[in-house]
Design a protein around this motif. Structure first.
Motif, PDB file in Angstrom:
ATOM      1  N   PHE A  96     -13.116 -17.111   0.444  1.00 14.62           N
ATOM      2  CA  PHE A  96     -13.869 -16.941  -0.806  1.00 14.62           C
ATOM      3  C   PHE A  96     -13.512 -17.932  -1.914  1.00 14.62           C
ATOM      4  CE2 PHE A  96     -13.809 -12.681   1.126  1.00 14.62           C
ATOM      5  CZ  PHE A  96     -15.171 -12.506   1.283  1.00 14.62           C
ATOM      6  N   GLY A  97     -12.484 -18.734  -1.721  1.00  8.58           N
ATOM      7  CA  GLY A  97     -12.064 -19.630  -2.785  1.00  8.58           C
ATOM      8  C   GLY A  97     -11.163 -18.902  -3.769  1.00  8.58           C
ATOM      9  N   ASP A  98     -10.928 -19.531  -4.895  1.00  2.00           N
ATOM     10  CA  ASP A  98     -10.008 -19.004  -5.902  1.00  2.00           C
ATOM     11  C   ASP A  98     -10.753 -18.069  -6.853  1.00  2.00           C
ATOM     12  OD1 ASP A  98      -7.691 -18.597  -7.294  1.00  2.00           O
ATOM     13  OD2 ASP A  98      -7.833 -20.457  -8.446  1.00  2.00           O
ATOM     14  N   ILE A  99     -10.947 -16.836  -6.422  1.00  3.34           N
ATOM     15  CA  ILE A  99     -11.660 -15.842  -7.236  1.00  3.34           C
ATOM     16  C   ILE A  99     -10.737 -14.670  -7.523  1.00  3.34           C
ATOM     17  CG2 ILE A  99     -13.934 -16.460  -6.342  1.00  3.34           C
ATOM     18  CD1 ILE A  99     -13.699 -13.985  -4.504  1.00  3.34           C
ATOM     19  N   GLU A 100     -11.090 -13.884  -8.515  1.00  6.72           N
ATOM     20  CA  GLU A 100     -10.287 -12.717  -8.876  1.00  6.72           C
ATOM     21  C   GLU A 100     -11.166 -11.471  -8.953  1.00  6.72           C
ATOM     22  OE1 GLU A 100      -7.537 -13.219 -12.074  1.00  6.72           O
ATOM     23  OE2 GLU A 100      -7.275 -15.334 -11.611  1.00  6.72           O
ATOM     24  N   PRO A 101     -11.430 -10.837  -7.812  1.00  7.10           N
ATOM     25  CA  PRO A 101     -12.217  -9.609  -7.831  1.00  7.10           C
ATOM     26  C   PRO A 101     -11.417  -8.467  -8.461  1.00  7.10           C
ATOM     27  CG  PRO A 101     -11.381 -10.023  -5.635  1.00  7.10           C
ATOM     28  CD  PRO A 101     -11.006 -11.203  -6.473  1.00  7.10           C
TER      29      PRO A 101
ATOM     30  N   PRO B 111     -19.023 -15.580   1.277  1.00  9.87           N
ATOM     31  CA  PRO B 111     -18.083 -16.427   2.021  1.00  9.87           C
ATOM     32  C   PRO B 111     -18.429 -17.913   1.872  1.00  9.87           C
ATOM     33  CG  PRO B 111     -18.845 -14.611   3.383  1.00  9.87           C
ATOM     34  CD  PRO B 111     -19.685 -14.615   2.141  1.00  9.87           C
ATOM     35  N   LEU B 112     -17.405 -18.737   1.738  1.00 10.81           N
ATOM     36  CA  LEU B 112     -17.580 -20.179   1.625  1.00 10.81           C
ATOM     37  C   LEU B 112     -17.665 -20.841   2.993  1.00 10.81           C
ATOM     38  CD1 LEU B 112     -14.910 -20.878  -1.140  1.00 10.81           C
ATOM     39  CD2 LEU B 112     -17.387 -20.591  -1.426  1.00 10.81           C
TER      40      LEU B 112
ATOM     41  N   LEU C 135     -18.443  -7.161  -1.502  1.00  9.52           N
ATOM     42  CA  LEU C 135     -19.111  -8.441  -1.352  1.00  9.52           C
ATOM     43  C   LEU C 135     -20.567  -8.278  -1.753  1.00  9.52           C
ATOM     44  CD1 LEU C 135     -18.661 -11.272  -0.005  1.00  9.52           C
ATOM     45  CD2 LEU C 135     -19.402 -10.226   2.108  1.00  9.52           C
ATOM     46  N   GLY C 136     -21.110  -9.229  -2.455  1.00 10.34           N
ATOM     47  CA  GLY C 136     -22.517  -9.173  -2.831  1.00 10.34           C
ATOM     48  C   GLY C 136     -23.033 -10.555  -3.157  1.00 10.34           C
ATOM     49  N   PRO C 137     -24.308 -10.800  -2.873  1.00  9.73           N
ATOM     50  CA  PRO C 137     -24.862 -12.143  -3.096  1.00  9.73           C
ATOM     51  C   PRO C 137     -24.825 -12.567  -4.570  1.00  9.73           C
ATOM     52  CG  PRO C 137     -26.592 -10.584  -2.510  1.00  9.73           C
ATOM     53  CD  PRO C 137     -25.284  -9.870  -2.358  1.00  9.73           C
TER      54      PRO C 137
END
Length: 129
Positions: A38-43, A109-110, A102-104
């Protein structure tokens, strides 16, 4: 603090995880897998899931657990925010994973990761993170 690095490979990519204790190893490996996907994200830690896996060795147990985490991210559609290892022994591991669905409109996903493999998997203790 992130204590992992991504390793280049001709056909694949690897994760070298380092931790101060045994439980930190699958935790850091899990965060590396999340970064790859997902890369550098913060859910946000909104949903919680328990993951359990086993194996015949610590390495097999780790790889099996990472595949369970990968399945949770793809099929369970959960983007991890927090990974807490409850127990990591030679033949079993259990963890709590908290995250966001997860949602559009928010996360996607990368890249495609089909599976975590045993290629060059080893667990060593050298006293450093």
């Amino acid at each position: 603090m992130n204590c992992f690095q991504l390793l280049e490979h001709t056909a694949d990519i690897g994760i070298e995880a380092m931790a101060e204790d045994r439980e930190g190893l699958p935790e850091q490996s899990g965060y590396g897998l999340k970064l790859l996907l997902f890369g550098d994200i913060e859910p946000a830690p909104i949903r919680r899931q328990i993951l359990v896996a086993g194996g015949l060795s610590a390495e097999e147990t780790l790889v099996n657990w990472l595949n369970e985490l990968l399945y949770l991210m793809y099929e369970g559609k959960l983007v991890p925010a927090v990974i807490r290892i409850r127990h990591f022994a030679e033949k079993e591991i259990s963890a709590e994973v908290e995250g966001e669905l997860l949602g559009p409109e928010r996360y996607h996903p990368l890249r495609e990761i089909k599976a975590v493999t045993f290629h060059q998997t080893r667990i060593e203790h050298d006293g450093q993170c």
